[in-house]
Scaffold this motif. Structure first.
Motif, PDB file in Angstrom:
ATOM      1  N   GLU A   1      64.743 -24.509  -5.424  1.00 11.49           N
ATOM      2  CA  GLU A   1      64.977 -23.083  -5.175  1.00 11.49           C
ATOM      3  C   GLU A   1      64.997 -22.775  -3.686  1.00 11.49           C
ATOM      4  O   GLU A   1      65.832 -22.008  -3.195  1.00 11.49           O
ATOM      5  N   VAL A   2      64.090 -23.388  -2.942  1.00 16.41           N
ATOM      6  CA  VAL A   2      63.938 -23.079  -1.516  1.00 16.41           C
ATOM      7  C   VAL A   2      64.927 -23.848  -0.652  1.00 16.41           C
ATOM      8  O   VAL A   2      65.500 -23.296   0.298  1.00 16.41           O
ATOM      9  N   LEU A   3      65.152 -25.112  -0.952  1.00 19.08           N
ATOM     10  CA  LEU A   3      65.889 -25.991  -0.039  1.00 19.08           C
ATOM     11  C   LEU A   3      67.355 -26.207  -0.401  1.00 19.08           C
ATOM     12  O   LEU A   3      68.143 -26.625   0.446  1.00 19.08           O
ATOM     13  N   ASN A   4      67.724 -25.933  -1.645  1.00 20.59           N
ATOM     14  CA  ASN A   4      69.089 -26.233  -2.063  1.00 20.59           C
ATOM     15  C   ASN A   4      70.101 -25.271  -1.441  1.00 20.59           C
ATOM     16  O   ASN A   4      69.772 -24.116  -1.147  1.00 20.59           O
ATOM     17  N   LYS A   5      71.332 -25.732  -1.228  1.00 18.90           N
ATOM     18  CA  LYS A   5      72.409 -24.937  -0.660  1.00 18.90           C
ATOM     19  C   LYS A   5      73.608 -24.957  -1.606  1.00 18.90           C
ATOM     20  O   LYS A   5      73.814 -25.908  -2.342  1.00 18.90           O
ATOM     21  N   GLU A   6      74.403 -23.895  -1.543  1.00 20.16           N
ATOM     22  CA  GLU A   6      75.638 -23.869  -2.325  1.00 20.16           C
ATOM     23  C   GLU A   6      76.638 -24.856  -1.725  1.00 20.16           C
ATOM     24  O   GLU A   6      76.807 -24.927  -0.516  1.00 20.16           O
ATOM     25  N   THR A   7      77.308 -25.632  -2.592  1.00 18.30           N
ATOM     26  CA  THR A   7      78.247 -26.651  -2.115  1.00 18.30           C
ATOM     27  C   THR A   7      79.655 -26.496  -2.682  1.00 18.30           C
ATOM     28  O   THR A   7      80.564 -27.194  -2.239  1.00 18.30           O
ATOM     29  N   TYR A   8      79.851 -25.616  -3.640  1.00 15.30           N
ATOM     30  CA  TYR A   8      81.158 -25.501  -4.292  1.00 15.30           C
ATOM     31  C   TYR A   8      82.114 -24.707  -3.410  1.00 15.30           C
ATOM     32  O   TYR A   8      81.893 -23.528  -3.124  1.00 15.30           O
TER      33      TYR A   8
ATOM     34  N   VAL B   1      78.338 -31.732  -7.500  1.00 15.49           N
ATOM     35  CA  VAL B   1      77.800 -31.734  -6.138  1.00 15.49           C
ATOM     36  C   VAL B   1      78.308 -32.955  -5.367  1.00 15.49           C
ATOM     37  O   VAL B   1      78.641 -32.859  -4.177  1.00 15.49           O
ATOM     38  N   ILE B   2      78.382 -34.096  -6.025  1.00 16.31           N
ATOM     39  CA  ILE B   2      78.912 -35.305  -5.376  1.00 16.31           C
ATOM     40  C   ILE B   2      80.363 -35.090  -4.957  1.00 16.31           C
ATOM     41  O   ILE B   2      80.769 -35.437  -3.848  1.00 16.31           O
ATOM     42  N   ALA B   3      81.173 -34.506  -5.852  1.00 11.07           N
ATOM     43  CA  ALA B   3      82.564 -34.215  -5.510  1.00 11.07           C
ATOM     44  C   ALA B   3      82.650 -33.200  -4.370  1.00 11.07           C
ATOM     45  O   ALA B   3      83.549 -33.277  -3.529  1.00 11.07           O
TER      46      ALA B   3
ATOM     47  N   TRP C   1      72.904 -36.225   2.152  1.00 14.20           N
ATOM     48  CA  TRP C   1      72.038 -37.104   1.355  1.00 14.20           C
ATOM     49  C   TRP C   1      70.735 -36.409   0.980  1.00 14.20           C
ATOM     50  O   TRP C   1      70.166 -36.696  -0.081  1.00 14.20           O
ATOM     51  N   SER C   2      70.269 -35.491   1.814  1.00 12.78           N
ATOM     52  CA  SER C   2      69.061 -34.727   1.478  1.00 12.78           C
ATOM     53  C   SER C   2      69.317 -33.812   0.282  1.00 12.78           C
ATOM     54  O   SER C   2      68.479 -33.707  -0.622  1.00 12.78           O
ATOM     55  N   LEU C   3      70.470 -33.136   0.268  1.00  9.36           N
ATOM     56  CA  LEU C   3      70.815 -32.277  -0.863  1.00  9.36           C
ATOM     57  C   LEU C   3      70.954 -33.102  -2.143  1.00  9.36           C
ATOM     58  O   LEU C   3      70.483 -32.697  -3.211  1.00  9.36           O
ATOM     59  N   LEU C   4      71.587 -34.259  -2.032  1.00 10.87           N
ATOM     60  CA  LEU C   4      71.745 -35.115  -3.208  1.00 10.87           C
ATOM     61  C   LEU C   4      70.385 -35.622  -3.693  1.00 10.87           C
ATOM     62  O   LEU C   4      70.121 -35.675  -4.897  1.00 10.87           O
ATOM     63  N   ALA C   5      69.513 -35.992  -2.756  1.00  8.10           N
ATOM     64  CA  ALA C   5      68.181 -36.475  -3.128  1.00  8.10           C
ATOM     65  C   ALA C   5      67.387 -35.393  -3.851  1.00  8.10           C
ATOM     66  O   ALA C   5      66.656 -35.671  -4.815  1.00  8.10           O
TER      67      ALA C   5
ATOM     68  N   ASN D   1      82.107 -26.187   5.794  1.00  4.10           N
ATOM     69  CA  ASN D   1      82.665 -26.921   4.672  1.00  4.10           C
ATOM     70  C   ASN D   1      81.678 -28.019   4.262  1.00  4.10           C
ATOM     71  O   ASN D   1      81.306 -28.863   5.083  1.00  4.10           O
ATOM     72  N   PRO D   2      81.219 -28.043   3.003  1.00  3.80           N
ATOM     73  CA  PRO D   2      80.225 -29.048   2.583  1.00  3.80           C
ATOM     74  C   PRO D   2      80.631 -30.482   2.877  1.00  3.80           C
ATOM     75  O   PRO D   2      79.767 -31.325   3.129  1.00  3.80           O
ATOM     76  N   GLN D   3      81.936 -30.794   2.842  1.00  3.32           N
ATOM     77  CA  GLN D   3      82.336 -32.171   3.127  1.00  3.32           C
ATOM     78  C   GLN D   3      82.219 -32.502   4.617  1.00  3.32           C
ATOM     79  O   GLN D   3      82.311 -33.666   4.995  1.00  3.32           O
TER      80      GLN D   3
END
Length: 524
Positions: free
Chosen positions: A251-258, A191-193, A77-81, A67-69
């Motif tokens: 593209e390489v580092l991002n993850k799905e968060t929804y 993404v923040i939510a 914080w890395s994903l947000l950055a 779960n992303p939360q």
């Protein structure tokens, strides 16, 4: 909003195996303002759990690491950055080109100042259209794939801008670049939510919002020197290089968060493994299966529904659009004032934006370190009951600071006072705008956590439309009234809007509760 996205305190009982998610979790549209608590401890989302006996697929417990939360803080914080870096580059492109516009005019032989101004502001018009497409798509296909597609779309159109052989081609390419560049601005709220509980959203929103407010300030500084030394086309080649590198990193580092998409994937995987056809996502509150076309149609309707049917969203859009329009009217005068009145070179004229830039940083710091704390204190004082309107009280102070700049900057520039004075005069506007912008942004996320992307798209589209078109009237207005009275007119308008935050604080909750919006396509 989805029934399964209800925010509750950490003492809320979790779902036991065999319990029905539908019975345990009331609809958020009806209950968003009826949350009760016996403690003011930080909140925790109530997550639907897997219950195969009912054919429901959710999380593997309230502490499911998928779960992303529940991600570790450093991962969140890395994903947000990662997203925030792209959120800096995209707004950078909006203004980086403006100081070099005189070189474009000479090369293409364009003398019409309205056309030249439009070639700059057309990029912001892309921000008005892009969110209305990208936000709904992200709520169907997920944040990651839509953000990646938007980023690469932004990068590709920089090539068209750099190779443009006419002003018409340049305008069209900048429009499409703006549509792609709106992806990070639109999806960041979602993404923040997805990642953060409400007691951390003020700080998270401050980090993410640095780009949209600081980018337009850094852009003219870099663009002025680059256009002067290497030519205006290199502004776009640089954006292509930097944007391409960051897009590759996303593209390489991002993850799905929804959460909806993640559980949908999990449902499809379990259905394939078990051979069961009755499994459905616990986030799918529709009893009947809904086709992809109907889902997409409902998704595309959400930003419009919020704008038309939610008076509080409509009023916030109008207020933020007004402030955004003032910002871009401000921007239209800076290059000419400091090149013509103070004799700055094109490169040096970009440094004049530092006044408003330092104001943005100051306002950002104030909001980042106070907003969440004030909200938690207000929640505790309210018996542990959180209300989104708790984000808004500080707006009154910042709304009063904002008009100061128009009188200070306008008359000091009009009377040719020493150049540092009008630059310092921009500082209050930067502080005031940030203090108004940030609480509204976080308020919208708190009100619509599941559909934060669509809600933010409504804000982004309306303010961008005003930001793109209103500056076209700037040159004629200032030619007619002069710098002093022209800026004073804007200042008086800003003064007239000061009571608006008071109305939001006093009546926001009443308006929000009286006119709820069905964003799931179901009748309440």
């Amino acid at each position: 909003m989805d029934a399964l996205q209800k925010e509750s305190i950490s003492t809320q009982p979790t779902l036991n195996e065999g319990d029905s998610v539908r019975n345990q979790t009331p609809d958020l549209e009806k209950q968003s303002t009826k949350q009760t608590a016996e403690t003011s401890e930080p909140t925790k989302e109530l997550f639907p759990e897997t219950d195969l006996s009912l054919g429901l697929v959710g999380w593997d417990g309230q502490d499911d690491p998928n779960n992303p939360q529940n991600f570790p803080a450093n991962k969140k914080w890395s994903l947000l950055a990662l997203i925030s870096v792209m959120t800096l580059i995209s707004p950078l492109a909006s203004s980086m080109f403006s100081p070099a516009i005189s070189y474009v005019a000479m090369e293409f032989g364009v003398m019409d100042q309205t056309i030249l101004s439009f070639s700059v502001s057309i990029y912001i018009l892309g921000y008005a259209f892009g969110p209305l497409l990208l936000a709904p798509l992200s709520e169907v296909y997920g944040r990651r794939v839509v953000l990646s597609g938007a980023n690469w779309f932004f990068v590709v159109w920089q090539i068209g801008c750099a190779l443009a052989n006419s002003i018409e081609t340049l305008i069209i390419c900048r429009l499409f670049a703006g549509i792609g560049g709106s992806g990070c601005l639109t999806l960041g709220a979602g993404v923040i939510a997805d990642l953060f509980p409400r007691e951390q959203r003020g700080m998270a929103t401050s980090v993410w919002a640095m780009g949209p407010l600081i980018g337009p300030v850094i852009g003219p500084i870099a663009g002025g020197f680059l256009g002067q030394e290497a030519g205006w086309r290199w502004v776009f080649w640089l954006l292509l290089i930097v944007g391409g590198v960051v897009s590759f990193g996303v593209e390489v580092l991002n993850k799905e968060t929804y959460a909806d998409v993640l559980i949908r994937w999990k449902t499809e995987k379990l259905a394939k493994e078990t051979g069961r056809t009755d499994l459905r996502s616990a986030y799918d509150t529709n009893k009947e299966s809904v086709g992809l076309t109907q889902t997409l149609v409902q998704s595309f309707k959400r930003p419009l529904l919020l704008f038309v049917k939610s008076p509080i969203v409509f009023l916030l859009c109008v207020y933020m659009s007004f402030i955004y329009g003032l910002l871009y009217l401000f921007f239209t005068t800076i290059p000419s004032v400091f090149t013509q009145k103070y004799g700055f070179s094109v490169g040096l004229s970009g440094l004049a934006y530092l006044g408003i830039g330092f104001g943005f940083i100051g306002g950002l710091a104030m909001i980042a370190f106070t907003n969440d704390r004030l909200v938690m204190a207000a929640t505790a004082k309210n018996g542990g009951k959180f209300e989104p309107e708790m984000r808004l009280p500080t707006m009154i102070i910042f709304a009063c600071i904002l008009p100061i700049s128009f009188f200070w900057y306008g008359w000091s520039a009009d009377k040719h006072v020493f150049w540092i004075v009008p630059i310092i005069g921009m500082f209050p506007f930067g502080v005031g705008m940030m203090g108004v912008y940030m609480p509204i942004q976080t308020y919208i996320i708190d009100c619509y956590p599941k559909y934060a992307a669509s809600a933010n798209a409504t804000l982004t589209a309306t303010r961008s439309l005003v930001g793109a078109l209103l500056p076209l009237a700037g040159p004629k207005m200032f030619d007619t009234l002069g710098l002093g009275w022209g800026n004073s007119l804007l200042g008086f308008l800003a003064l007239a809007f000061i009571p608006i935050p008071i109305l939001f604080i006093k009546y926001g909750k009443v308006i929000r509760e009286k006119w709820p919006v069905d964003l799931d396509g179901k009748k309440a």
